[in-house]
Motif scaffolding. Structure first.
Motif, PDB file in Angstrom:
ATOM      1  N   LEU A 132       0.624  -1.253   0.078  1.00 34.02           N
ATOM      2  CA  LEU A 132      -0.021  -0.047   0.128  1.00 34.02           C
ATOM      3  C   LEU A 132       0.952   1.204  -0.029  1.00 34.02           C
ATOM      4  CD1 LEU A 132      -2.842   1.238   0.052  1.00 34.02           C
ATOM      5  CD2 LEU A 132      -2.705   1.147   2.519  1.00 34.02           C
ATOM      6  N   THR A 133       2.133   1.045   0.637  1.00 34.05           N
ATOM      7  CA  THR A 133       2.925   2.382   0.804  1.00 34.05           C
ATOM      8  C   THR A 133       3.369   2.546  -0.585  1.00 34.05           C
ATOM      9  OG1 THR A 133       3.638   1.899   2.921  1.00 34.05           O
ATOM     10  CG2 THR A 133       4.850   3.210   1.908  1.00 34.05           C
ATOM     11  N   ARG A 134       3.914   1.510  -1.326  1.00 40.30           N
ATOM     12  CA  ARG A 134       4.474   1.736  -2.693  1.00 40.30           C
ATOM     13  C   ARG A 134       3.389   2.178  -3.780  1.00 40.30           C
ATOM     14  NH1 ARG A 134       6.869  -2.549  -2.458  1.00 40.30           N
ATOM     15  NH2 ARG A 134       5.162  -4.003  -3.434  1.00 40.30           N
ATOM     16  N   GLU A 135       2.188   1.671  -3.513  1.00 40.22           N
ATOM     17  CA  GLU A 135       1.042   2.274  -4.507  1.00 40.22           C
ATOM     18  C   GLU A 135       0.832   3.724  -4.220  1.00 40.22           C
ATOM     19  OE1 GLU A 135      -3.390   0.857  -5.427  1.00 40.22           O
ATOM     20  OE2 GLU A 135      -2.241  -0.184  -4.196  1.00 40.22           O
ATOM     21  N   LEU A 136       0.784   4.120  -2.870  1.00 34.71           N
ATOM     22  CA  LEU A 136       0.474   5.424  -2.412  1.00 34.71           C
ATOM     23  C   LEU A 136       1.350   6.358  -2.977  1.00 34.71           C
ATOM     24  CD1 LEU A 136      -0.832   5.415   1.053  1.00 34.71           C
ATOM     25  CD2 LEU A 136      -1.966   6.498  -0.892  1.00 34.71           C
TER      26      LEU A 136
ATOM     27  N   MET B 173      -9.270   4.556  -0.715  1.00 34.83           N
ATOM     28  CA  MET B 173     -10.119   3.878  -0.182  1.00 34.83           C
ATOM     29  C   MET B 173      -9.364   2.634   0.580  1.00 34.83           C
ATOM     30  SD  MET B 173     -13.081   4.956  -0.559  1.00 34.83           S
ATOM     31  CE  MET B 173     -13.742   3.374   0.015  1.00 34.83           C
ATOM     32  N   LYS B 174      -8.334   2.193  -0.196  1.00 34.70           N
ATOM     33  CA  LYS B 174      -7.488   0.982   0.531  1.00 34.70           C
ATOM     34  C   LYS B 174      -7.000   1.544   1.674  1.00 34.70           C
ATOM     35  CE  LYS B 174      -6.483  -1.168  -3.962  1.00 34.70           C
ATOM     36  NZ  LYS B 174      -5.312  -1.779  -4.839  1.00 34.70           N
ATOM     37  N   GLY B 175      -6.436   2.723   1.536  1.00 35.94           N
ATOM     38  CA  GLY B 175      -5.926   3.262   2.862  1.00 35.94           C
ATOM     39  C   GLY B 175      -6.760   3.470   3.856  1.00 35.94           C
ATOM     40  N   LYS B 176      -8.010   4.066   3.519  1.00 40.49           N
ATOM     41  CA  LYS B 176      -9.068   4.262   4.716  1.00 40.49           C
ATOM     42  C   LYS B 176      -9.402   2.781   5.214  1.00 40.49           C
ATOM     43  CE  LYS B 176     -11.298   8.162   2.360  1.00 40.49           C
ATOM     44  NZ  LYS B 176     -12.195   9.014   1.350  1.00 40.49           N
ATOM     45  N   GLN B 177      -9.535   1.734   4.480  1.00 40.87           N
ATOM     46  CA  GLN B 177      -9.933   0.355   5.057  1.00 40.87           C
ATOM     47  C   GLN B 177      -8.844   0.021   5.981  1.00 40.87           C
ATOM     48  OE1 GLN B 177     -10.774  -1.659   1.641  1.00 40.87           O
ATOM     49  NE2 GLN B 177     -12.598  -0.744   1.179  1.00 40.87           N
ATOM     50  N   ALA B 178      -7.402   0.404   5.632  1.00 39.78           N
ATOM     51  CA  ALA B 178      -6.345  -0.247   6.370  1.00 39.78           C
ATOM     52  C   ALA B 178      -6.004   0.568   7.684  1.00 39.78           C
ATOM     53  CB  ALA B 178      -4.935  -0.033   5.345  1.00 39.78           C
ATOM     54  N   GLN B 179      -6.548   1.699   8.024  1.00 42.78           N
ATOM     55  CA  GLN B 179      -6.426   2.553   9.054  1.00 42.78           C
ATOM     56  C   GLN B 179      -7.716   2.604   9.808  1.00 42.78           C
ATOM     57  OE1 GLN B 179      -7.021   6.041  10.092  1.00 42.78           O
ATOM     58  NE2 GLN B 179      -8.404   6.202   8.383  1.00 42.78           N
ATOM     59  N   ASP B 180      -7.800   2.547  11.170  1.00 40.42           N
ATOM     60  CA  ASP B 180      -9.087   2.877  11.981  1.00 40.42           C
ATOM     61  C   ASP B 180      -8.687   3.826  13.195  1.00 40.42           C
ATOM     62  OD1 ASP B 180      -7.594   1.088  13.309  1.00 40.42           O
ATOM     63  OD2 ASP B 180      -9.009  -0.575  13.487  1.00 40.42           O
ATOM     64  N   ASP B 181      -7.522   4.425  13.303  1.00 45.77           N
ATOM     65  CA  ASP B 181      -7.309   5.204  14.343  1.00 45.77           C
ATOM     66  C   ASP B 181      -7.382   6.725  13.637  1.00 45.77           C
ATOM     67  OD1 ASP B 181      -6.191   6.456  16.379  1.00 45.77           O
ATOM     68  OD2 ASP B 181      -4.249   5.739  16.119  1.00 45.77           O
ATOM     69  N   CYS B 182      -8.586   7.313  14.159  1.00 45.48           N
ATOM     70  CA  CYS B 182      -8.972   8.579  13.733  1.00 45.48           C
ATOM     71  C   CYS B 182      -8.215   9.721  14.467  1.00 45.48           C
ATOM     72  CB  CYS B 182     -10.603   8.972  13.914  1.00 45.48           C
ATOM     73  SG  CYS B 182     -11.464   7.881  13.021  1.00 45.48           S
ATOM     74  N   ALA B 183      -7.718   9.207  15.559  1.00 46.59           N
ATOM     75  CA  ALA B 183      -6.905  10.283  16.391  1.00 46.59           C
ATOM     76  C   ALA B 183      -5.625  10.539  15.963  1.00 46.59           C
ATOM     77  CB  ALA B 183      -6.819   9.650  17.947  1.00 46.59           C
ATOM     78  N   ALA B 184      -4.935   9.581  15.218  1.00 47.22           N
ATOM     79  CA  ALA B 184      -3.554   9.584  14.648  1.00 47.22           C
ATOM     80  C   ALA B 184      -3.938  10.482  13.458  1.00 47.22           C
ATOM     81  CB  ALA B 184      -3.352   8.483  14.085  1.00 47.22           C
ATOM     82  N   VAL B 185      -4.932  10.425  12.610  1.00 46.24           N
ATOM     83  CA  VAL B 185      -5.243  11.327  11.543  1.00 46.24           C
ATOM     84  C   VAL B 185      -5.343  12.783  11.992  1.00 46.24           C
ATOM     85  CG1 VAL B 185      -6.921  11.546   9.380  1.00 46.24           C
ATOM     86  CG2 VAL B 185      -6.130   9.255  10.207  1.00 46.24           C
ATOM     87  N   VAL B 186      -6.366  13.070  12.919  1.00 44.45           N
ATOM     88  CA  VAL B 186      -6.579  14.320  13.448  1.00 44.45           C
ATOM     89  C   VAL B 186      -5.084  15.030  13.819  1.00 44.45           C
ATOM     90  CG1 VAL B 186      -7.449  15.776  15.068  1.00 44.45           C
ATOM     91  CG2 VAL B 186      -8.675  14.089  14.073  1.00 44.45           C
TER      92      VAL B 186
END
Length: 661
Positions: free
Chosen positions: A232-236, A272-285
């Motif tokens: 996913l990192t390489r694709e991003l 969309m793949k990135g959103k599915q891979a992460q679920d930590d909203c606090a880290a995003v904020v």
């Protein structure tokens, strides 16, 4: 036996009566659409008789004339939303009233595109199983109504019955139908306008979308969950490169390449793949806040750099304007001395003529001032221009006006070095400008202890040309009135009326600039100093240099030059005001300035792109005060033409120095 019979009869009654009661209660709970009453009123005037109806298909036709006609309700666009939720043949049974649906159709021109109105029609699902459709053309006038079908629901038995079409021969019926159609057309028109407005997307809509995708991708790349996924990192990272390459320097959608949409969709899928891979909203904020803080810091740095570069550009002489004086100086020294004299020198001290004072080292700017004044003068032969320049530009300035004389007007070019009376023993400002502390202030800013604002470090303040305006009686001892003009103005009207204005005993005639708060005294003077606070009003109106009519008789009588010298002595440590000529001018001419009509002088064309166009057109003089001078590339484009039209860019000297509009 009797008991058994009673029980059987009781059960039979319950079995028969209970469904009827329950069904009737259920019908009672049904509520028609909220806006039914509106349409009931539209149809109550319709007249029907039993003779107009055909036989019912499911029940025998009642011939009694006392049978009550069913209540008819006409549904239009407003009811379509409510009726969509009813399945054909089921919900209609729930109504206690006779509902009828009228299908209206209108005709339009063949060239007009027809759009279907989402009106769901009531269907006869029990008997036929077919859906009766109708359409409402938004473009119609509503006058031609045909194909009307009505489906009635009998309250008594819950059976569907089909009635005949409603006759449209009655004028009342036509009127009702026309009114209903008109209302629908109006709503359809409003809906069309709304859709049209929504279709007008900004010209940079996709560019903004791509930039938003870049931000999202960078946020995902910084999250630990995504970093732990190498694929996913390489694709991003690949998508980020593609989007960055797609954006380039594009500022609007038309600048984007053809494959921009494909790359946008590909990035969206990766996100969309990135959103599915992460679920930590606090880290995003947290990451977004860090990015916001970093962006604000970068913006602050860029603003400082912009200010510095703007000031640097304003101080720097363009290559063409540096070439021009060199070329002219060479030509001047190749001339004979007899050819170096100007005509009409007898007009230089005639107080009956109109005299202008211009102190400048910019040949092209001075040319525009002279040309624009002469072009708009009623009688150019009565105008006299006194140009004072420095030693470096003296020969070039003379050469220019020898080759390009100002028509019938008189011109004089003087060298400031010839003013032997102007020395450090006489002028305190000249002494201050030559001091080591002043040189350090301008050229060694890191050693200076005073204000670091670049605005107050402009080397133009080191030029004595900037301070000559305080020595007009010494320069023109035989004149009564002089119009002082800056070299960054353009004259648009005849100015001779200025000499006839009664200044009422004042020395200076100027246009006030107190329309804005930053043009008052407290913006120029240090009112924390007791000497300033005691003698001046912080809210007093400022006025503008650039076009000032000076009464030299009153100047001498009120000893204005001495007043100026006294205040310059008091400000030797620069505690009363910063450097420049306007602050000492405000002090020197305090209560000695006559306010001129604002139409004489409009300012701001060198820094304010929002100057009113009407004010510019009606003004006698427009002033390019500010850093965006009209001869610089950073000038405001829409104001540049007022200046360039007085420059002959086909002149041989300008072409040789590559000076273009």
């Amino acid at each position: 036996m009797v008991a058994v019979r009673n029980i059987v009869l009781l059960l039979l009654c319950i079995t028969v009566v209970a469904p009827i009661v329950l069904y009737t209660d259920r019908l009672g709970t049904f509520e028609p659409p909220s806006n039914k009453q509106e349409f009931v009123e539209d149809v109550t005037a319709f007249a029907f008789s039993a003779a107009d109806s055909s036989h019912l298909n499911l029940l025998p036709q009642e011939t009694s004339t006392t049978v009550k006609e069913p209540v008819r309700v006409v549904y239009t666009e407003e009811d379509s939303t409510n009726r969509r939720d009813f399945t054909p043949g089921l919900q209609l049974v729930k109504s206690r009233e006779h509902l009828s649906a009228r299908v209206l159709s209108t005709t339009t021109d063949e060239d007009q595109t027809k759009k279907e109105n989402p009106i769901k029609l009531v269907t006869d699902g029990i008997r036929q199983g077919n859906q009766v459709g109708g359409s409402l053309d938004k473009g119609g006038t509503g006058e031609n109504v045909n194909g009307e079908a009505a489906i009635d629901v009998d309250d008594n038995d819950g059976k569907l019955a089909t009635s005949t079409s409603v006759s449209t021969q009655d004028p009342k019926i036509k009127e009702q139908a026309t009114e209903a159609s008109r209302k629908v057309n109006q709503k359809g028109s409003r809906l069309s306008e709304t859709n049209k407005h929504n279709d007008q997307t900004p010209s940079d809509y996709r560019v903004k979308q791509l930039k938003d995708q870049l931000i999202q991708a960078k946020v995902f790349l910084s999250l630990p969950v995504v970093k732990s996924n190498p694929h996913l990192t390489r694709e991003l990272r690949l998508r980020v490169k593609d989007i960055t390459r797609t954006l380039g320097d594009a500022s609007k959608d038309s600048d984007l390449p053809r494959n921009a949409n494909e790359r946008m969709k590909a990035m969206e899928q990766t996100l969309m793949k990135g959103k599915q891979a992460q679920d930590d909203c606090a880290a995003v904020v947290k990451k977004l806040r860090a990015m916001l803080h970093s962006t604000e810091e970068q913006l602050h740095i860029l603003k400082k750099q912009t200010l510095f570069l703007t000031q640097l550009t304003a101080k720097t002489l363009p290559k063409g304007l540096h070439c021009l004086p060199l070329r002219l100086t060479t030509e001047y020294h190749n001339m004979n001395s007899s050819q170096q004299q100007f005509p009409n020198q007898e007009n230089l001290e005639d107080p009956q003529l109109y005299h202008y004072a211009i102190f400048s080292d910019n040949i092209l700017a001075t040319t525009v001032v002279v040309n624009s004044t002469v072009s708009n003068a009623k009688d150019p032969s009565k105008h006299v221009f006194h140009v004072v320049t420095d030693r470096l530009n003296y020969a070039a300035m003379r050469m220019w006006f020898l080759v390009n004389p100002p028509g019938k007007a008189t011109i004089q070019v003087q060298n400031i070095e010839d003013f032997t009376w102007l020395n450090s023993s006489y002028s305190p400002v000249l002494k201050q400008l030559g001091s080591q502390s002043m040189i350090d202030y301008y050229f060694k800013a890191h050693r200076a202890t005073s204000d670091s604002n670049l605005k107050f470090r402009n080397p133009k303040y080191l030029s004595i040309l900037n301070h000559l305006r305080f020595y007009l009686p010494e320069i023109f001892p035989k004149l009564d009135k002089v119009l002082f003009v800056d070299d960054d103005i353009v004259v648009q009207k005849d100015l001779t009326d200025l000499w006839s204005i009664d200044l009422k005993g004042n020395v200076n005639g100027a246009v006030e600039t107190c329309g804005e708060s930053f043009h008052r005294f407290d913006r120029y003077l240090n009112f924390s100093h007791p000497l300033i606070a005691k003698n001046f009003d912080p809210h007093a109106c400022g006025w503008a240099y650039g076009m000032n009519i000076f009464d030299l008789v009153q100047w001498k009588r009120q000893k204005i030059t001495e007043v100026y010298h006294n205040w310059q002595h008091l400000n030797r440590d620069r505690q009363l005001w910063k450097l420049g000529t306007l602050p000492p001018g405000l002090i020197t001419f305090w209560k000695r300035t006559f306010p001129l009509n604002r139409s004489w002088h409009v300012l701001g064309l060198g820094y304010n792109p929002n100057v009113d166009q009407k004010d510019i057109e009606q003004s006698a003089v427009v002033h390019y005060n500010g850093n965006m001078k009209p001869w610089l590339e950073i000038s405001i484009p829409k104001f540049r033409s007022y200046w360039t039209k007085y420059v002959d860019y086909n002149h041989v000297y300008l072409r040789e120095c590559n000076i273009n509009p």
